[in-house]
Motif scaffolding. Structure first.
Motif, mmCIF file in Angstrom:
data_model
loop_
_atom_site.group_PDB
_atom_site.id
_atom_site.type_symbol
_atom_site.label_atom_id
_atom_site.label_comp_id
_atom_site.label_asym_id
_atom_site.label_seq_id
_atom_site.Cartn_x
_atom_site.Cartn_y
_atom_site.Cartn_z
ATOM 1 N N ASP A 184 0.888 -1.134 -0.024
ATOM 2 C CA ASP A 184 0.023 -0.100 0.000
ATOM 3 C C ASP A 184 0.822 1.216 0.009
ATOM 4 O OD1 ASP A 184 -2.587 -1.424 0.165
ATOM 5 O OD2 ASP A 184 -1.611 -1.946 2.202
ATOM 6 N N ARG A 185 2.266 1.320 0.090
ATOM 7 C CA ARG A 185 2.878 2.321 0.514
ATOM 8 C C ARG A 185 4.388 2.091 -0.418
ATOM 9 N NH1 ARG A 185 1.200 6.245 4.245
ATOM 10 N NH2 ARG A 185 -0.303 5.375 5.653
ATOM 11 N N GLY A 186 4.632 3.082 -1.222
ATOM 12 C CA GLY A 186 5.878 3.068 -2.115
ATOM 13 C C GLY A 186 6.825 3.431 -1.026
ATOM 14 N N ARG A 218 7.087 5.040 -11.363
ATOM 15 C CA ARG A 218 5.330 4.687 -11.693
ATOM 16 C C ARG A 218 4.567 5.693 -11.088
ATOM 17 N NH1 ARG A 218 2.355 1.348 -8.825
ATOM 18 N NH2 ARG A 218 0.380 0.350 -9.875
ATOM 19 N N GLN A 219 4.826 6.325 -9.963
ATOM 20 C CA GLN A 219 3.768 7.106 -9.424
ATOM 21 C C GLN A 219 3.993 8.268 -9.734
ATOM 22 O OE1 GLN A 219 1.856 5.090 -7.518
ATOM 23 N NE2 GLN A 219 2.225 5.935 -5.443
ATOM 24 N N MET A 220 4.835 8.726 -10.711
ATOM 25 C CA MET A 220 4.852 10.169 -11.292
ATOM 26 C C MET A 220 4.010 9.871 -12.453
ATOM 27 S SD MET A 220 8.843 11.355 -11.621
ATOM 28 C CE MET A 220 9.849 10.210 -10.961
ATOM 29 N N VAL A 221 3.954 8.789 -13.168
ATOM 30 C CA VAL A 221 3.032 8.508 -14.238
ATOM 31 C C VAL A 221 1.618 8.744 -13.725
ATOM 32 C CG1 VAL A 221 2.169 6.825 -16.136
ATOM 33 C CG2 VAL A 221 4.731 7.355 -15.761
ATOM 34 N N ARG A 222 1.411 8.035 -12.769
ATOM 35 C CA ARG A 222 -0.071 8.056 -12.251
ATOM 36 C C ARG A 222 -0.680 9.228 -11.680
ATOM 37 N NH1 ARG A 222 -0.756 4.094 -7.312
ATOM 38 N NH2 ARG A 222 -3.260 4.170 -7.963
ATOM 39 N N ALA A 223 0.593 10.127 -11.292
ATOM 40 C CA ALA A 223 0.225 11.688 -11.028
ATOM 41 C C ALA A 223 0.152 12.377 -12.370
ATOM 42 C CB ALA A 223 1.298 12.130 -9.825
#
Length: 301
Positions: A21-23, A46-51
């Protein structure tokens, strides 16, 4: 984005274990359509792309220290953004040891064969500079100023400097200020960096109950900041708002992760309700705006 707005996106908010649940630690600071990354732990790209932020447009990465959960996404970020047709050579700012780390990671190290294979193709061969980041090792002081954002670094109290150089950051942009602790016990650097800041992003790795358990069992380092200590620091510094982050997985419901944690803290307390203990302890001293970080949390300043 409003041209005079600073946006903070918490890409990863967990500590070192594998957490569904946490990077791992990573914070994106955006100002005037420019993006600056504080730490680059697992999952950051990956989180940048999700944002909805293209990693190929993120040109400046600042690493607080060379623990793997603060820098392990470096290869993914560099190779993936090269493949995404990056047009600006990236710069990585890190403590002593960062040049050696990056050198052993790319063409001269772990991903040597991967990069050589991709470089056979014209599109990649013509952009080899994009997979050769400029690495700047820093010490205490002003380490970056591009006219939009300024970044200061100084030592924090986490690991002995003869083993690992550990830094906190103060960032100023468009009249706003934020402080980021990296990993540390409460220390003078963070008291100074967070003085009257608009946003204090501070690690809060273990609740008091977990620290007491770890001290008794002598497992791992206790050179972290508890919720009670974070509340005191925030109140003393006059921080206008606080984001607690780098949680040591104590809110998990995952059975595999709970199995890892049984040697680190009272396992019967582990679960979402443990966060209530965190809030209660911070609130003993700090009354201002408080957020408990989660991945992809956004804060506008």
């Amino acid at each position: 984005m409003n041209i005079d707005q600073v946006r903070v996106t918490m890409l990863g908010t967990g500590a070192a274990l594998a957490d569904p649940d946490r990077g791992h630690s990573s914070i994106l600071v955006s100002a005037r359509d420019q993006h600056y990354l504080l730490d680059i732990g697992h999952g950051a790209t990956r989180q940048m792309v999700r944002a909805n932020v293209d990693p190929a447009t993120v040109n400046h990465v600042f690493i607080s220290h060379l623990h793997f959960d603060h820098m392990e996404d470096s290869a993914y970020f560099l190779i993936a953004s090269w493949m995404a047709n990056r047009t600006t050579k990236p710069k990585i700012y890190g403590p002593p040891g960062t040049k050696d780390f990056i050198d052993h990671l790319l063409e001269n190290g772990a991903f040597k064969l991967d990069i050589a294979a991709r470089a056979r193709y014209k599109q990649r061969a013509e952009t080899m500079e994009m997979i050769r980041p400029e690495v700047i090792e820093f010490g205490p002081g002003l380490i970056f100023d591009d006219g939009v954002v300024k970044v200061w670094a100084d030592y924090v109290d986490h690991i002995e400097a003869d083993i690992l150089h550990c830094f906190g950051f103060r960032v100023e942009a468009l009249g706003k200020s934020l402080a980021f602790s990296g990993d540390t016990k409460p220390c003078d650097t963070m008291r100074r960096f967070s003085k009257n800041c608009d946003l204090l992003i501070h690690e809060c790795t273990f609740p008091e109950e977990a620290l007491a358990f770890r001290a008794k069992t002598q497992i791992g380092t206790n050179d972290h900041t508890s919720p009670l200590e974070l509340g005191r620091l925030a109140a003393e510094s006059g921080a206008k708002q606080v984001v607690a982050t780098h949680f040591g997985h104590f809110d998990t419901t995952n059975p595999v992760l709970k199995g890892y944690l049984k040697n680190h803290m009272p396992i019967e307390l582990v679960g979402p309700d443990f966060m209530e203990s965190v809030v209660k302890d911070i609130r003993q001293n700090y009354e201002g705006p408080l957020r408990l970080a989660h991945d992809l949390m956004r804060i506008d300043l």
